[in-house]
Design a protein around this motif. Sequence first.
Motif, PDB file in Angstrom:
ATOM      1  N   THR A  19      41.383  39.764  38.721  1.00 13.39           N
ATOM      2  CA  THR A  19      40.352  40.195  37.789  1.00 13.39           C
ATOM      3  C   THR A  19      39.571  41.342  38.419  1.00 13.39           C
ATOM      4  OG1 THR A  19      38.712  38.676  38.688  1.00 13.39           O
ATOM      5  CG2 THR A  19      40.154  37.828  36.954  1.00 13.39           C
ATOM      6  N   PRO A  20      38.867  42.133  37.599  1.00 10.81           N
ATOM      7  CA  PRO A  20      38.057  43.227  38.173  1.00 10.81           C
ATOM      8  C   PRO A  20      37.074  42.724  39.233  1.00 10.81           C
ATOM      9  CG  PRO A  20      38.245  43.498  35.812  1.00 10.81           C
ATOM     10  CD  PRO A  20      38.846  42.165  36.116  1.00 10.81           C
ATOM     11  N   GLU A  21      36.468  41.544  38.995  1.00 12.87           N
ATOM     12  CA  GLU A  21      35.535  41.015  40.002  1.00 12.87           C
ATOM     13  C   GLU A  21      36.254  40.696  41.306  1.00 12.87           C
ATOM     14  OE1 GLU A  21      35.913  39.926  36.981  1.00 12.87           O
ATOM     15  OE2 GLU A  21      34.047  40.510  35.954  1.00 12.87           O
ATOM     16  N   GLU A  22      37.460  40.109  41.229  1.00 14.19           N
ATOM     17  CA  GLU A  22      38.226  39.767  42.429  1.00 14.19           C
ATOM     18  C   GLU A  22      38.659  41.023  43.177  1.00 14.19           C
ATOM     19  OE1 GLU A  22      40.271  35.519  41.043  1.00 14.19           O
ATOM     20  OE2 GLU A  22      41.297  37.431  40.622  1.00 14.19           O
ATOM     21  N   ARG A  23      39.019  42.072  42.429  1.00 17.10           N
ATOM     22  CA  ARG A  23      39.409  43.314  43.092  1.00 17.10           C
ATOM     23  C   ARG A  23      38.222  43.940  43.828  1.00 17.10           C
ATOM     24  NH1 ARG A  23      42.962  46.306  38.324  1.00 17.10           N
ATOM     25  NH2 ARG A  23      44.708  44.802  38.326  1.00 17.10           N
ATOM     26  N   THR A  24      37.091  43.911  43.190  1.00 18.47           N
ATOM     27  CA  THR A  24      35.888  44.461  43.846  1.00 18.47           C
ATOM     28  C   THR A  24      35.541  43.675  45.111  1.00 18.47           C
ATOM     29  OG1 THR A  24      35.040  45.182  41.696  1.00 18.47           O
ATOM     30  CG2 THR A  24      33.454  45.006  43.530  1.00 18.47           C
ATOM     31  N   ALA A  25      35.618  42.336  45.031  1.00 18.92           N
ATOM     32  CA  ALA A  25      35.322  41.507  46.214  1.00 18.92           C
ATOM     33  C   ALA A  25      36.312  41.777  47.337  1.00 18.92           C
ATOM     34  CB  ALA A  25      35.343  40.028  45.814  1.00 18.92           C
ATOM     35  N   LEU A  26      37.589  41.931  46.974  1.00 16.30           N
ATOM     36  CA  LEU A  26      38.617  42.195  47.981  1.00 16.30           C
ATOM     37  C   LEU A  26      38.389  43.540  48.654  1.00 16.30           C
ATOM     38  CD1 LEU A  26      41.244  41.294  49.343  1.00 16.30           C
ATOM     39  CD2 LEU A  26      42.493  42.415  47.477  1.00 16.30           C
TER      40      LEU A  26
ATOM     41  N   GLY B  32      48.675  40.578  48.703  1.00 16.29           N
ATOM     42  CA  GLY B  32      47.791  41.405  47.895  1.00 16.29           C
ATOM     43  C   GLY B  32      48.559  42.362  47.013  1.00 16.29           C
ATOM     44  N   GLU B  33      49.674  42.912  47.557  1.00 18.93           N
ATOM     45  CA  GLU B  33      50.506  43.786  46.734  1.00 18.93           C
ATOM     46  C   GLU B  33      51.096  43.027  45.536  1.00 18.93           C
ATOM     47  OE1 GLU B  33      50.819  46.866  46.935  1.00 18.93           O
ATOM     48  OE2 GLU B  33      50.154  47.430  48.957  1.00 18.93           O
ATOM     49  N   VAL B  34      51.537  41.790  45.792  1.00 19.71           N
ATOM     50  CA  VAL B  34      52.136  40.995  44.707  1.00 19.71           C
ATOM     51  C   VAL B  34      51.084  40.619  43.669  1.00 19.71           C
ATOM     52  CG1 VAL B  34      53.342  38.850  44.147  1.00 19.71           C
ATOM     53  CG2 VAL B  34      53.931  40.113  46.220  1.00 19.71           C
ATOM     54  N   LEU B  35      49.866  40.288  44.123  1.00 20.03           N
ATOM     55  CA  LEU B  35      48.830  39.756  43.234  1.00 20.03           C
ATOM     56  C   LEU B  35      47.905  40.821  42.683  1.00 20.03           C
ATOM     57  CD1 LEU B  35      47.901  36.626  45.372  1.00 20.03           C
ATOM     58  CD2 LEU B  35      48.935  36.572  43.086  1.00 20.03           C
ATOM     59  N   ARG B  36      48.101  42.064  43.044  1.00 16.58           N
ATOM     60  CA  ARG B  36      47.139  43.090  42.676  1.00 16.58           C
ATOM     61  C   ARG B  36      46.935  43.174  41.155  1.00 16.58           C
ATOM     62  NH1 ARG B  36      48.133  49.241  44.385  1.00 16.58           N
ATOM     63  NH2 ARG B  36      50.158  48.616  43.524  1.00 16.58           N
ATOM     64  N   GLU B  37      48.030  43.067  40.437  1.00 16.19           N
ATOM     65  CA  GLU B  37      47.936  43.173  38.968  1.00 16.19           C
ATOM     66  C   GLU B  37      47.399  41.899  38.333  1.00 16.19           C
ATOM     67  OE1 GLU B  37      51.801  44.220  37.714  1.00 16.19           O
ATOM     68  OE2 GLU B  37      51.732  46.262  38.542  1.00 16.19           O
ATOM     69  N   ARG B  38      47.365  40.793  39.092  1.00 16.45           N
ATOM     70  CA  ARG B  38      46.885  39.528  38.532  1.00 16.45           C
ATOM     71  C   ARG B  38      45.399  39.295  38.827  1.00 16.45           C
ATOM     72  NH1 ARG B  38      51.588  40.147  37.358  1.00 16.45           N
ATOM     73  NH2 ARG B  38      53.163  38.518  36.953  1.00 16.45           N
TER      74      ARG B  38
ATOM     75  N   LEU C 266      42.722  35.674  47.586  1.00 13.69           N
ATOM     76  CA  LEU C 266      43.981  35.896  46.883  1.00 13.69           C
ATOM     77  C   LEU C 266      44.599  34.591  46.394  1.00 13.69           C
ATOM     78  CD1 LEU C 266      45.556  38.575  49.272  1.00 13.69           C
ATOM     79  CD2 LEU C 266      44.646  38.976  46.968  1.00 13.69           C
ATOM     80  N   ALA C 267      44.379  33.515  47.137  1.00 11.67           N
ATOM     81  CA  ALA C 267      45.007  32.228  46.785  1.00 11.67           C
ATOM     82  C   ALA C 267      44.559  31.739  45.412  1.00 11.67           C
ATOM     83  CB  ALA C 267      44.689  31.189  47.854  1.00 11.67           C
ATOM     84  N   ALA C 268      43.353  32.129  45.001  1.00 11.91           N
ATOM     85  CA  ALA C 268      42.853  31.687  43.684  1.00 11.91           C
ATOM     86  C   ALA C 268      43.672  32.257  42.540  1.00 11.91           C
ATOM     87  CB  ALA C 268      41.388  32.079  43.540  1.00 11.91           C
ATOM     88  N   ALA C 269      44.339  33.394  42.821  1.00 13.51           N
ATOM     89  CA  ALA C 269      45.118  34.043  41.756  1.00 13.51           C
ATOM     90  C   ALA C 269      46.589  33.681  41.794  1.00 13.51           C
ATOM     91  CB  ALA C 269      44.945  35.556  41.856  1.00 13.51           C
ATOM     92  N   GLU C 270      47.007  32.883  42.775  1.00 11.25           N
ATOM     93  CA  GLU C 270      48.432  32.577  42.888  1.00 11.25           C
ATOM     94  C   GLU C 270      48.948  31.751  41.702  1.00 11.25           C
ATOM     95  OE1 GLU C 270      49.283  30.751  46.586  1.00 11.25           O
ATOM     96  OE2 GLU C 270      48.743  32.519  47.797  1.00 11.25           O
TER      97      GLU C 270
ATOM     98  N   ASP D 103      59.939  35.828  40.131  1.00  9.40           N
ATOM     99  CA  ASP D 103      60.210  36.357  41.478  1.00  9.40           C
ATOM    100  C   ASP D 103      58.939  36.492  42.309  1.00  9.40           C
ATOM    101  OD1 ASP D 103      62.850  36.476  40.815  1.00  9.40           O
ATOM    102  OD2 ASP D 103      62.822  38.624  40.321  1.00  9.40           O
ATOM    103  N   ASP D 104      57.832  36.844  41.645  1.00 10.07           N
ATOM    104  CA  ASP D 104      56.578  37.000  42.387  1.00 10.07           C
ATOM    105  C   ASP D 104      56.147  35.664  42.995  1.00 10.07           C
ATOM    106  OD1 ASP D 104      56.556  39.624  41.765  1.00 10.07           O
ATOM    107  OD2 ASP D 104      55.091  39.453  40.120  1.00 10.07           O
ATOM    108  N   ALA D 105      56.245  34.594  42.220  1.00  6.22           N
ATOM    109  CA  ALA D 105      55.861  33.279  42.741  1.00  6.22           C
ATOM    110  C   ALA D 105      56.776  32.888  43.895  1.00  6.22           C
ATOM    111  CB  ALA D 105      55.913  32.244  41.617  1.00  6.22           C
ATOM    112  N   ALA D 106      58.076  33.196  43.750  1.00  8.14           N
ATOM    113  CA  ALA D 106      59.017  32.868  44.826  1.00  8.14           C
ATOM    114  C   ALA D 106      58.689  33.651  46.097  1.00  8.14           C
ATOM    115  CB  ALA D 106      60.444  33.149  44.364  1.00  8.14           C
ATOM    116  N   LEU D 107      58.344  34.929  45.927  1.00 12.14           N
ATOM    117  CA  LEU D 107      58.031  35.761  47.093  1.00 12.14           C
ATOM    118  C   LEU D 107      56.790  35.250  47.822  1.00 12.14           C
ATOM    119  CD1 LEU D 107      58.784  38.256  48.744  1.00 12.14           C
ATOM    120  CD2 LEU D 107      57.360  39.620  47.202  1.00 12.14           C
ATOM    121  N   VAL D 108      55.763  34.872  47.036  1.00 17.84           N
ATOM    122  CA  VAL D 108      54.551  34.332  47.663  1.00 17.84           C
ATOM    123  C   VAL D 108      54.857  33.007  48.350  1.00 17.84           C
ATOM    124  CG1 VAL D 108      52.246  33.414  47.192  1.00 17.84           C
ATOM    125  CG2 VAL D 108      52.989  35.544  46.096  1.00 17.84           C
ATOM    126  N   GLY D 109      55.741  32.219  47.733  1.00 16.93           N
ATOM    127  CA  GLY D 109      56.134  30.978  48.394  1.00 16.93           C
ATOM    128  C   GLY D 109      56.797  31.232  49.742  1.00 16.93           C
TER     129      GLY D 109
END
Length: 785
Positions: free
Chosen positions: A495-502, A487-493, A639-643, A649-655
């Motif tokens: 959408t407002p709707e996804e953030r509200t749902a989370l 979530g920390e890695v994907l927070r900036e990626r 969160l997986a929908a935004a990966e 580096d972010d993609a590598a970290l999530v991997g």
Amino acid sequence: MSVSRVRVLLLVATTFVVPGSARAASDARPSSRELSVRLEQVSGQLRTAEENLRFVETQYTQRPEPTGAEARLRRFSDGEIQYLLEEWANASTLFYDLVSDPEFRSHERYPHALFFLSESLYQQRNYVGARLYLRELLAQPDTRLYREALGRYLEVAGRLNQFTGLDEYIERARQLSGGQLPPELEYVYGKWLFKRTDLPDLERRERARASFARLAAMPEGRFQKQSAYFLGVLSVQEGDYAGAVERFRPLATTTPQEPELKRLQELASLSLGRLLYELGRYDEALDRYTELPRDSDAFVESLYEIAWVHVKKGDYEKAKNATDILLLVAPESAVAPDARILQGHLQLKLRRYDEATATYEEVISTYKPVREQLDTLLKTNQDPVAYFDGLLARNERALDFTTLLPPLARRYAATQTEVTDAVGMVQDIEASRQGAEESKAIATRILQALEERGLEVFPELQEGYQRAEAVDSALARAELLLVQLEGEVLRERLTPEERTALETLRQESTVLRARFSTLPTNQEELEERRVRMQTQVDELDREAYRLGYELQGMRATTTAVRKWVDDTREERQGNPAEEQEFLTQLNNEEKTVEALEAELQRVRARLADERSSATAFVSGEDVIRERYRETVAREHALLAAAEARLSGDDAALVGQTHEVRQRAEALRTRVGTARQELRTQVEQRGKDIRNKVLVEQQLLQGYGQEVTSVTGGARDMVGRIAFESIQKVRRQFYDLVLKADVGLVDVAFTRKQDKTTEIQKLSSQKDDELQSLEAEFKEVLEDAN
């Protein structure tokens, strides 16, 4: 409460539940290095979880179950330890389980198990059970324990007065020893012969003498002196007092150091004194009596017999001194009343009439009121035997009827062997009945526990299962940390709707996460929970124990009230209808107390089960964990929908988080396998125990019927013995008072005789003096005429 304050509390609660689950309000994203460090920490937690899981696998699930032979040997070892610790009840239980196992009968340690079992039962005074297993041991082809077992068997046979077939065992022991019994067995055999009641008296003495004579002829033999003493007793039984004196004399003149031989020397001196008294050799008898030390158990008795020796010699002053010393050093002894009567007779002989009168009156004032109390006790009911039977029947425990007697009379009843044996027999039967009932209850509880509690019945397997559950909780917590990191890695990626749902999802799961945070994830947390739960159970058990004492007091009160009603029925002038109504109410109260006692017993049994399983799972733990994992999975899916929007580096970290999650999933699969294996072991062990318990239940049914069949007859017999014992005590006190009354009459008569003799003597002196005067003044009188 404002909405803002609610949000603050939710954030605080979330922070308390899981470290890192919420952070201070800040829009700054952690650096890639910080996120890598957090990922490495999660990976380390997984390594710790894997180590804990490996411990579960090696110690609980992958370790092969012990074979039947190994389990029996372990049980034998446990039983032997309990035997050496003198925990007789535990040892007998373990060895009974062994000897009743058909597969163990061919084992080389089977004879030893029989011996340990019989000895454990003997130490618990279960002579019937000990005799049963000793007979089986004596029938074994292995003869290593034969001598020791036969010695104990002879002793048990003497206690039970059962002598059938013993000569065959003795003959076999002789053959094993080359024609002669070893000294320790010969001595036990001689004592057994000495006590036998099934042989003609002459044959009994001859056979016992043959055994003791061989041992007495062994110089410095271990049983030389004891056997010589028995030979002296046999001479006494034959009436050969002179021969017995020669037997006892060497024993009385030794100075042994061993406590057993010192006691033997004291008995020999006492026996010598009595024999010399019977032979009229009073001075020698006094020498033997005075050899007894003051700390001897026979010292008081010797003082009484010394007094009678002086009486025979006509030395009443010394006889009285002996009774004075006896009453001074042992006023509560069994011979004290007779010594008091003898003291009065001696005072009468010494013409100390006032002292004799005071002594007799003291005896009367002491024992007459007690005799009258006993008369009242015996006349309370038309059928005293039924009265005592009723007391025994309604008493919650085996009744020691001597408590019904006045304190002064109690010790005289307690010294009667038949009373002690009878009360002991009733107590044994009562213990057998309670044991059978408790065993039935235990069997029922075991079957119920196997049916309802499952894993909790086996603490070892339960511990393994809990360790596996703790690993599963640790894995679930690691999954949350992975989701938070993603979530920390994907927070900036997002959408407002996804953030509200989370955010909504996290707020909805706050309470669930708080509950999940209480689940233990390692052995230390498991131990903390166990201590906490056991403390709570102990507090409840202490309260139940206190309530049990209150119920016992209620039962004692109702029993005392019923006894008072029975004892005072003839004295009271109440309405019979009112008494019947009162007894009906009393009966209802007794039933209420019984019901409460039964309920309290069930509660305490349940508490015992709960305490033994205090480390068991809190109800719903697995449900909490699964719901928690589902929530984390939903958060991960969101969160997986935004990966796909990540790169570099972010993609590598999530991997890398995905790789760690795969490790966690693999560990979770192993946890499931371990739990399934533990459930299988529980099922198999439960099946084995259930079969054994069902067999024992059938045996207990037979035992219960046997105990019930003898209980009625035993109570009736003890009731009669109780009645006869009180009659004997009453006769003792009657004789004491009668002797004192006769003593008072003797004092008065002797005083009257003395006065008559004195008057006659004075009259005779007067006549003599008158005659002397007449002779002296005869001439004067003649001259006057």
